[in-house]
Design an enzyme around this catalytic site. Structure first.
Site, PDB file in Angstrom:
ATOM      1  CG  HIS A  39      -2.103  -0.913   1.088  1.00 10.36           C
ATOM      2  ND1 HIS A  39      -2.180  -2.234   1.256  1.00 10.36           N
ATOM      3  CD2 HIS A  39      -3.732  -0.441   0.915  1.00 10.36           C
ATOM      4  CE1 HIS A  39      -3.374  -2.652   1.005  1.00 10.36           C
ATOM      5  NE2 HIS A  39      -4.176  -1.562   0.923  1.00 10.36           N
ATOM      6  CG  HIS A  51       2.882  -3.060   6.627  1.00  7.86           C
ATOM      7  ND1 HIS A  51       3.625  -4.012   5.853  1.00  7.86           N
ATOM      8  CD2 HIS A  51       1.563  -2.960   5.977  1.00  7.86           C
ATOM      9  CE1 HIS A  51       3.008  -4.284   4.709  1.00  7.86           C
ATOM     10  NE2 HIS A  51       1.782  -3.783   4.806  1.00  7.86           N
TER      11      HIS A  51
HETATM   12  C1  LIG Z   1      -4.820  -8.627 -11.272  1.00  8.61           C
HETATM   13  C2  LIG Z   1      -4.244  -8.754 -10.280  1.00  8.61           C
HETATM   14  C3  LIG Z   1      -2.898  -9.474  -9.959  1.00  8.61           C
HETATM   15  C4  LIG Z   1      -4.407  -7.951  -9.203  1.00  8.61           C
HETATM   16  C5  LIG Z   1      -3.142  -7.635  -8.119  1.00  8.61           C
HETATM   17  C6  LIG Z   1      -3.902  -6.992  -6.861  1.00  8.61           C
HETATM   18  C7  LIG Z   1      -3.119  -6.413  -5.915  1.00  8.61           C
HETATM   19  C8  LIG Z   1      -1.975  -5.804  -5.844  1.00  8.61           C
HETATM   20  C9  LIG Z   1      -3.638  -7.207  -4.855  1.00  8.61           C
HETATM   21  C10 LIG Z   1      -2.817  -7.225  -3.447  1.00  8.61           C
HETATM   22  C11 LIG Z   1      -3.261  -6.029  -2.488  1.00  8.61           C
HETATM   23  C12 LIG Z   1      -2.873  -6.191  -1.224  1.00  8.61           C
HETATM   24  C13 LIG Z   1      -3.713  -6.812  -0.089  1.00  8.61           C
HETATM   25  C14 LIG Z   1      -1.690  -6.032  -0.910  1.00  8.61           C
HETATM   26  C15 LIG Z   1      -0.910  -6.022   0.435  1.00  8.61           C
HETATM   27  O1  LIG Z   1      -0.595  -4.758   0.835  1.00  8.61           O
HETATM   28  P1  LIG Z   1       0.281  -4.536   2.115  1.00  8.61           P
HETATM   29  O2  LIG Z   1       0.449  -2.932   2.406  1.00  8.61           O
HETATM   30  O3  LIG Z   1      -0.312  -5.110   3.235  1.00  8.61           O
HETATM   31  O4  LIG Z   1       1.562  -4.921   1.778  1.00  8.61           O
END
Ligand SMILES: CC(C)=CCC/C(C)=C/CC/C(C)=C/COP(=O)(O)O
Length: 291
Positions: free
Chosen positions: A215, A257
């Site tokens: 994020h 985090h």
């Molecule tokens: C179609 C496709 C591959 C979408 C990916 C979308 C995506 C980036 C999902 C992950 C989002 C997420 C929960 C990330 C974790 O974020 P942190 O800030 O917890 O590392």
């Protein structure tokens, strides 16, 4: 002179104790660390391996288990443990705790302590638990799926060449971000804070790791992208920066985090934007590449 230490320290036992002295560090057969008394005199070959003074021996005993495991499997160390030639000097040099090592350990300790203190929305019962729904809303605003879907939609709807170019590059930047963050997470494999409740929507397997914050990278990169490519009035520019800051802050407050995950994420996202600028794709260039 025989060193006597009237303490016990956590020290793994060797994987296979049968051919070794009981004082050789390692991991027990069940993979768990075991405690070993240090008030025994180390065997001569172990003293030689660890440096001949007791301080080196104690430092060796408190060395990271991962490193011990690694060195335990190397040919050099096994030949030494079996009474073979002494290890090369650089292996002994690693026993000395460097200034950087101590500084990093201290930083990590501060990081864990501060992150726990700031995780005030980690669950409903937390001191600021009533703010959790708001923090989760901010979390969604920085999630990858709305950003990818939004950029794809704007690209599809855009009727000017300039608009299409910007949206295409935003979409590619978001994909690049997902790949880079996923790679770093898979390599570093830092676990999320213990107080985190894993109730995020649409996560992938690497998202069980916390370094860096996806994020935070997205917020920093997208904020730079929007400020550079959209003509925004001053209040809106401030709003973009405020949003990015809140996304980062909410990651720690939700307990998702540690502070360093977010700080590194911001730095990484900032640099990712430089990469996006360097790799900027124009529709004409893309067409000639594809065609
Ligand atoms: C179609 C496709 C591959 C979408 C990916 C979308 C995506 C980036 C999902 C992950 C989002 C997420 C929960 C990330 C974790 O974020 P942190 O800030 O917890 O590392």
């Amino acid at each position: 002179h025989r060193p006597k230490v009237n303490k016990t320290m956590p020290s793994p036992k060797a994987k296979n104790n049968s051919g070794r002295s009981g004082s050789v560090p390692g991991i027990g057969n069940n993979g768990r660390y075991e405690f070993m008394s240090l008030n025994r005199t180390p065997s001569p070959h172990l003293l030689q391996r660890q440096g001949s003074d007791p301080t080196s021996a104690r430092l060796r005993a408190s060395e990271s288990p991962t490193r011990r495991r690694g060195s335990g499997s190397s040919n050099a160390s096994s030949s030494s443990a079996a009474g073979g030639p002494p290890l090369p000097e650089e292996d002994c040099m690693r026993l000395n705790p460097s200034f950087i090592g101590i500084a990093l350990s201290s930083l990590l300790a501060i990081d864990l302590w501060l992150s726990k203190r700031l995780g005030v929305c980690a669950c409903e019962e937390s001191p600021w638990g009533s703010m959790r729904p708001l923090m989760k809303l901010i979390e969604v605003s920085g999630h990858g799926i709305p950003w990818l879907a939004g950029a794809a939609y704007c690209l599809y709807k855009s009727d000017s060449a300039a608009g299409q170019e910007v949206m295409l590059n935003l979409l590619l930047a978001l994909v690049l971000d997902v790949i880079l963050v996923g790679t770093v997470k898979a390599v570093v494999r830092r676990r999320r804070p213990a107080h985190n409740r894993m109730d995020m929507f649409a996560t992938f397997s690497v998202d069980r790791y916390s370094f860096p914050s996806g994020h935070a990278t997205r917020a920093a990169m997208c904020a730079r992208f929007l400020l550079a490519h959209l003509v925004l009035a001053a209040p809106l520019r401030v709003l973009v920066l405020l949003w990015a800051t809140l996304v980062g802050l909410s990651r720690v407050m939700l307990g998702r985090h540690n502070v360093t995950d977010v700080a590194f994420g911001f730095g990484m996202g900032y640099c990712q934007y430089n990469l996006v600028e360097a790799l900027w794709v124009s529709p004409a260039g893309l067409q000639s590449t594809l065609g």
